[in-house]
Scaffold this motif. Structure first.
Motif, PDB file in Angstrom:
ATOM      1  N   UNK A 141       0.939  -1.081  -0.050  1.00  0.00           N
ATOM      2  CA  UNK A 141      -0.157   0.013   0.117  1.00  0.00           C
ATOM      3  C   UNK A 141       0.874   1.388   0.087  1.00  0.00           C
ATOM      4  N   UNK A 142       2.041   1.193   0.644  1.00  0.00           N
ATOM      5  CA  UNK A 142       3.040   2.516   0.577  1.00  0.00           C
ATOM      6  C   UNK A 142       3.462   2.642  -0.603  1.00  0.00           C
ATOM      7  N   UNK A 143       3.878   1.643  -1.481  1.00  0.00           N
ATOM      8  CA  UNK A 143       4.070   1.458  -2.921  1.00  0.00           C
ATOM      9  C   UNK A 143       3.096   2.041  -3.714  1.00  0.00           C
ATOM     10  N   UNK A 144       1.951   1.678  -3.774  1.00  0.00           N
ATOM     11  CA  UNK A 144       0.824   2.128  -4.589  1.00  0.00           C
ATOM     12  C   UNK A 144       0.625   3.637  -4.366  1.00  0.00           C
ATOM     13  N   UNK A 145       0.560   3.794  -2.909  1.00  0.00           N
ATOM     14  CA  UNK A 145       0.148   5.246  -2.558  1.00  0.00           C
ATOM     15  C   UNK A 145       1.241   6.280  -3.071  1.00  0.00           C
TER      16      UNK A 145
ATOM     17  N   UNK B 153      -2.809  17.276  -1.179  1.00  0.00           N
ATOM     18  CA  UNK B 153      -3.679  16.510  -1.723  1.00  0.00           C
ATOM     19  C   UNK B 153      -4.702  15.872  -0.433  1.00  0.00           C
ATOM     20  N   UNK B 154      -5.910  15.717  -1.048  1.00  0.00           N
ATOM     21  CA  UNK B 154      -6.977  15.267  -0.248  1.00  0.00           C
ATOM     22  C   UNK B 154      -6.962  13.600  -0.133  1.00  0.00           C
ATOM     23  N   UNK B 155      -6.301  13.251  -1.483  1.00  0.00           N
ATOM     24  CA  UNK B 155      -6.318  11.635  -1.606  1.00  0.00           C
ATOM     25  C   UNK B 155      -4.925  11.563  -2.369  1.00  0.00           C
ATOM     26  N   UNK B 156      -4.411  10.314  -2.334  1.00  0.00           N
ATOM     27  CA  UNK B 156      -4.793   9.056  -1.470  1.00  0.00           C
ATOM     28  C   UNK B 156      -4.157   9.492  -0.203  1.00  0.00           C
ATOM     29  N   UNK B 157      -4.952   8.747   0.691  1.00  0.00           N
ATOM     30  CA  UNK B 157      -4.474   8.952   2.249  1.00  0.00           C
ATOM     31  C   UNK B 157      -3.432   7.807   2.700  1.00  0.00           C
ATOM     32  N   UNK B 158      -2.206   8.031   2.932  1.00  0.00           N
ATOM     33  CA  UNK B 158      -1.053   7.126   3.252  1.00  0.00           C
ATOM     34  C   UNK B 158      -1.547   6.201   4.515  1.00  0.00           C
ATOM     35  N   UNK B 159      -1.699   6.950   5.546  1.00  0.00           N
ATOM     36  CA  UNK B 159      -2.108   6.368   6.655  1.00  0.00           C
ATOM     37  C   UNK B 159      -3.145   5.448   6.704  1.00  0.00           C
ATOM     38  N   UNK B 160      -4.350   5.893   6.022  1.00  0.00           N
ATOM     39  CA  UNK B 160      -5.526   4.903   5.722  1.00  0.00           C
ATOM     40  C   UNK B 160      -5.214   3.960   4.866  1.00  0.00           C
TER      41      UNK B 160
END
Length: 249
Positions: free
Chosen positions: A32-36, A166-173
């Motif tokens: 998810x970190x790489x994707x974000x 940015x409002x998205x993507x949300x890294x933590x979420x």
């Protein structure tokens, strides 16, 4: 499958295969970190606020029915803003290749309870373009609303400004979702590995659960141990000497 595993067995399974669950959870965070950070395109949002006054609202007291009417009118304003009457003119001003549907998907009307103030929120991959679209939408609505319905005044209370956060993507979420999905997949994989393992790891299963008699253990030898045993000299005893030892003739 879950019905076959009790809570005690589930706890033992987690204790035995904790590394599988931990590995997949860490993989979920990493993925998810790489994707974000590298694949998902950041989205920026900005809002302009408007106030619409109707000609028949200039009274000293505001009744409950009047408030409900104002709320219903804001819903009407939303429909007008998202209508081609406004959308097409904004697209022409922008000179953009966006379609009506693309622009409508970028626009969201923000309302507040018991208030005639509402906002036009625009989300786009470019913060400058998001602000430009929001201000054009408000200006076009202000110019054309008088010819559609009976309103006294449309005031733009605050213009939209470019928001570089940015409002998205949300890294933590996304990381939280990744670790939860990884944990769930780790649990499922551990259960599959545990239920597919048919080996007997404890002799108590033979005596207590199956009721069989434990005759002994067979130790598995390594190739080195087998080679070492083969090197040992073989001791042979003559048959007649064996008989004497046993008390024979």
């Amino acid at each position: 499958m879950m019905n076959m595993i009790g809570m005690v067995d589930l706890f033992k399974m987690i204790k035995k295969r904790w590394w599988v669950i931990l590995l997949l959870s860490l993989m979920g965070i990493a993925l998810t970190t790489v994707l974000t950070n590298y694949l998902l395109i950041p989205q920026y949002a900005t809002t302009t606020q408007l106030l619409v006054s109707r000609k028949n609202t200039n009274t000293q007291t505001i009744e409950l029915g009047e408030i409900e009417t104002n709320i219903q009118m804001i819903n009407t304003y939303r429909d007008i803003i998202e209508d081609p009457v406004v959308i097409d003119k904004v697209l022409t001003e922008l000179g953009s290749t966006l379609s009506e549907v693309d622009l409508q998907q970028k626009v969201e009307i923000m309302t507040q309870d018991d208030s005639q103030i509402f906002g036009i929120k625009v989300t786009d991959t470019d913060p400058q373009r998001a602000a430009e679209i929001a201000n054009l939408m408000a200006a076009t609505f202000q110019e054309n609303i008088g010819g559609i319905i009976n309103v006294e005044n449309v005031a733009i209370l605050s213009k939209a400004k470019a928001n570089i956060v940015p409002v998205s993507p949300n890294l933590m979420l996304n990381q939280v979702v990744g670790v939860l999905v990884g944990f769930l997949l780790g649990m499922i994989l551990s259960i599959i590995l545990e239920t597919s393992d048919k080996k007997v790891h404890d002799e108590k299963i033979i005596t207590e659960k199956l009721g069989w008699v434990h005759l002994g253990n067979i130790t598995e030898m390594t190739l080195a141990e087998v080679a070492e045993e083969e090197k040992k000299p073989v001791v042979t005893v003559a048959t007649n000497q064996t008989k004497k030892v046993l008390g024979g003739d």
